[in-house]
Write a protein that holds these residues in place. Structure first.
Motif, short mmCIF file in Angstrom:
data_model
loop_
_atom_site.label_atom_id
_atom_site.label_comp_id
_atom_site.label_asym_id
_atom_site.label_seq_id
_atom_site.Cartn_x
_atom_site.Cartn_y
_atom_site.Cartn_z
N TYR A 155 0.79 -1.24 0.00
CA TYR A 155 0.00 0.00 0.00
C TYR A 155 0.82 1.28 0.00
N TYR A 156 2.09 1.16 -0.37
CA TYR A 156 2.90 2.36 -0.58
C TYR A 156 3.58 2.27 -1.94
N THR A 158 15.87 9.39 4.33
CA THR A 158 15.83 10.58 5.19
C THR A 158 16.06 10.22 6.65
N ARG A 170 12.54 7.23 -0.07
CA ARG A 170 12.86 8.57 0.43
C ARG A 170 12.70 8.65 1.94
N THR A 171 11.64 8.03 2.46
CA THR A 171 11.40 8.07 3.91
C THR A 171 12.57 7.48 4.67
N VAL A 206 9.84 3.50 -12.25
CA VAL A 206 10.40 4.62 -11.49
C VAL A 206 11.61 5.15 -12.23
N PHE A 223 9.04 4.93 -4.42
CA PHE A 223 9.74 6.23 -4.31
C PHE A 223 9.54 6.82 -2.92
N HIS A 224 8.31 6.81 -2.43
CA HIS A 224 8.04 7.36 -1.09
C HIS A 224 8.82 6.62 -0.01
N LEU A 245 16.74 9.16 -6.68
CA LEU A 245 16.16 9.59 -5.41
C LEU A 245 16.62 11.01 -5.12
N THR A 246 15.81 11.76 -4.38
CA THR A 246 16.18 13.14 -4.04
C THR A 246 16.94 13.20 -2.71
N VAL A 247 17.54 12.08 -2.33
CA VAL A 247 18.31 12.02 -1.08
C VAL A 247 19.67 11.39 -1.37
#
Lengths: 442, 442
Positions: free
Chosen positions: A109-110, A121, A117-118, A207, A113-114, A211-213
């Motif tokens: 259920y996710y 971070t 990133r989580t 995707v 990418f999210h 990633l932005t991290v």
């Protein structure tokens, strides 16, 4: 040469005190589970005790399978409250400096990418202490909060989970470790040759990335997994750094341990770099009588059978509300899921009789978890834990709490010093990252 | 009678220092944006300054529209780093006690259940200080991290956003305020009559509910929105508690303010309960010469034109990489999006000529934001802010930082005392929740 070291993990819920339904009624349980201070305090207690990791369980719905309603979960406090774990972990990270911090996220259920990133971070903010407990979710209640009627089938969930992990790890690796330059003079922030689009394209996910991290302190956050089916064990062998198990007895646990380590080797990984930890309760008292009275409080005094069935229905995705409490367990029920059959076999062995009722199932799983329960004086509890650990039934334990913050405070105050004295558990942290604590490669 | 009070909001990015591409090169900018201490320190500075709210911007991809590549964003630091905001906010909540905390979440790339749970959790953990900045996302780069080729069209995004908000607010309301009982004696945790499945079924989303988080301290977290198109203004009129605008001049801002307040009234809401705040830069110096030298550093010294175009391409979802820097702006470019036409008109007015090049567009939007820039001594900056505020062009400001933590430290040290002395800004917090600070009903 130093002794083999035990891994200790604190198992938490963000809401409703602990994993079983009676915990909030325990006399000294604190009920501040909507405040950050509550979680910060418990995490600091575990950190004082030198725990490797505190990690939080999750489900993406109230238990709503029993009677096709959430009413009993709400009424009896059978885990109707579950907070967003990233928010909680952000606060826990700020309140601690060494203990690992983990959260459960579902691959069903996710989006990759999210999740990538989580955890990237969390790994940066904590200086390399983040862990992700990978689950595929359990039931229709969760599906119904995300536009579906029915939960995905078991194999389909694992197919998706596998692909999900491929995408997430590709995103984590999309920045090379030395990509960040930040040279103010030249104006070069990062080296574009070292930051890569992943262009991942699978059956479930597409995707582009990166990633932005930037690459995280641990390289990759630690992966936890608790699959116990054959497919689950394969998945864990391939991906997990830390595997949770739920075997009630030491012999079964030994077999499981050997089997899982073999599968890890077969997957081409070094079995020593993967920890296998049963989920366990420790009920400690200054005397045996105190410990046993605490166990009675824990098991009998505060658990309503319907609350237990509400949680069992959630885990097994089977509506026990269709039956009366004193109805016999029928062959049709056993055929409904392999989980019910396993439960039935366990209770039958435990009680030594075949004529089980629904109430018997509820009573047997009042604590929800299936792993060992260590009850007694500090010496006795430490001795039981050593028996499992020395007997290669495990590499340490994931400790669930009967109540909070008491159960962890007491364990840290009474049992940890014994394990330290015996040289099987660290006196202080020697490394900084969770991988350091667990002795895992970066 | 007390004076009308100004609202002040700090605008932050989690990564890369601030919203424009040169901020990380500013001489005294700190580059600790991967650590929690960095965010905690800045939030505490704003809290000392009595700010209503600190909120964080987001995008779900690196800027990858320019040249269909992320290379220039990475190279020049044009916002390639964007952390998970919930993790950051969890830490900021633990480090502060009164200031509101907000995060941007997209209605296009998340699920209502997750977002409802995230902000309900943040509202509990913070004691009623949470805000959600509702965005619909901007470009194809984001779409491509979530399995799509192209970003949804403008109206489709707003349709989805509207339905998303209906589902989220229904989830927030699914626990009645007094549902939680927690009576240990009777064993009643919560009243099942007061916790409701929502059975939401729309075009985009189906959600059974209830949310796994009890009713929050603010009732509902505060909603922020920045839509400036007609459809965006309608959406904001219906849903937002706080509206951000980006008008460069005071006259345009006054018209926008009046138009938006009228739309709020037409939507059946009290216009006084919705704050309208332009995004602004304040460049403050002890003398006018210091301020102007700081403005020069900010505008000219550290911004590469390609970095500016990278960010413009991201916002406008148009690839300026197809053109040379000194190519003329052509009618075909203007027809590509209403955003480019608006930008062109702004630069044309500003420069007083029609023969614009791509470089002119880049230079004009080097700071990325379109709102006012207040430059000068503390008295002069306060005076400019009062002119907007007293002239009913706004209800306060969303302040972006030229560099961090310096820009906010200087504003709090030099400008806030003047606004306090003039009686238009609080000397200390009088309430506890963000709704209290903003003077909004629960």
């Amino acid at each position: 040469m130093t002794n083999r070291q035990m891994s200790l993990v604190g198992f938490m819920q963000a809401g409703n005190v602990t994993v079983y339904s009676g915990s909030w009624r325990y006399p000294s349980a604190e009920l501040g589970f909507l405040s950050l201070d509550y979680y910060a305090k418990i995490a600091r207690t575990l950190e004082e005790g030198g725990f490797d990791l505190v990690f939080f369980d999750d489900r993406l719905a109230m238990p709503g399978v029993y009677g096709n309603s959430v009413a009993d979960a709400v009424r009896y406090g059978a885990r109707p409250v579950k907070l967003d774990l990233t928010a909680v972990l952000g606060g826990v990270i700020g309140a601690t400096s060494r203990i690992g911090v983990g959260a459960t996220y579902s691959t069903t259920y996710y989006d990759p990418f999210h999740v990538a990133r989580t955890f990237a971070t969390l790994d940066h903010l904590s200086g390399g202490r983040a862990a992700w407990n990978v689950v595929t979710s359990v039931n229709d209640s969760e599906a119904q909060n995300f536009g579906l009627e029915k939960h995905l089938g078991h194999d389909e969930r694992y197919d998706r989970a596998h692909e999900f992990l491929e995408a997430v790890t590709a995103l984590w690796d999309s920045w090379e470790p030395d990509a960040l330059v930040m040279d103010r003079e030249s104006g070069i922030f990062a080296d574009p040759e070292k930051v890569h689009e992943i262009d991942f394209a699978g059956k479930w996910f597409k995707v582009r990335g990166p990633l932005t991290v930037p690459r995280t302190p641990q390289g990759r956050p630690v992966l936890l997994q608790a699959g116990s089916s054959g497919r689950g064990r394969e998945f864990a062998a391939e991906w997990a750094d830390l595997i949770f198990t739920g075997d009630p007895g030491i012999e079964v646990a030994r077999q499981h341990y050997r089997d899982q380590k073999k599968r890890i080797a077969a997957a081409g990984r070094d079995p020593d770099t993967v920890k296998i930890l049963p989920m366990a309760y420790a009920v400690v008292g200054e005397t045996q009588a105190i410990a046993e009275e605490k166990e009675r409080l824990f098991l009998d005094a505060y658990v309503h059978p319907v609350a237990s069935l509400t949680l069992l229905s959630e885990v097994l995705n089977y509506d026990f509300g269709r039956h009366g409490l004193d109805d016999p367990v029928t062959p049709a029920m056993l055929d409904a899921s392999s989980g019910i059959r396993g439960l039935f076999e366990g209770v039958r062995r435990h009680l030594g009789r075949d004529d089980l009722t629904v109430r018997d199932l509820a009573a047997h799983r009042a604590t929800l978890l299936q792993g060992p329960r260590f009850v007694g004086t500090p010496d006795r509890v430490a001795g039981q834990m050593r028996e499992w650990f020395d007997g290669e039934a495990c590499d340490g334990f994931v400790l669930a709490a009967t109540h909070l913050p008491g159960a962890f405070e007491e364990f840290v105050r009474m049992v940890v010093p014994i394990l330290r004295e015996q040289g099987v558990f660290r006196s202080e942290y020697t490394g900084h990252t969770l991988r350091d604590h667990l002795g895992l490669p970066k």
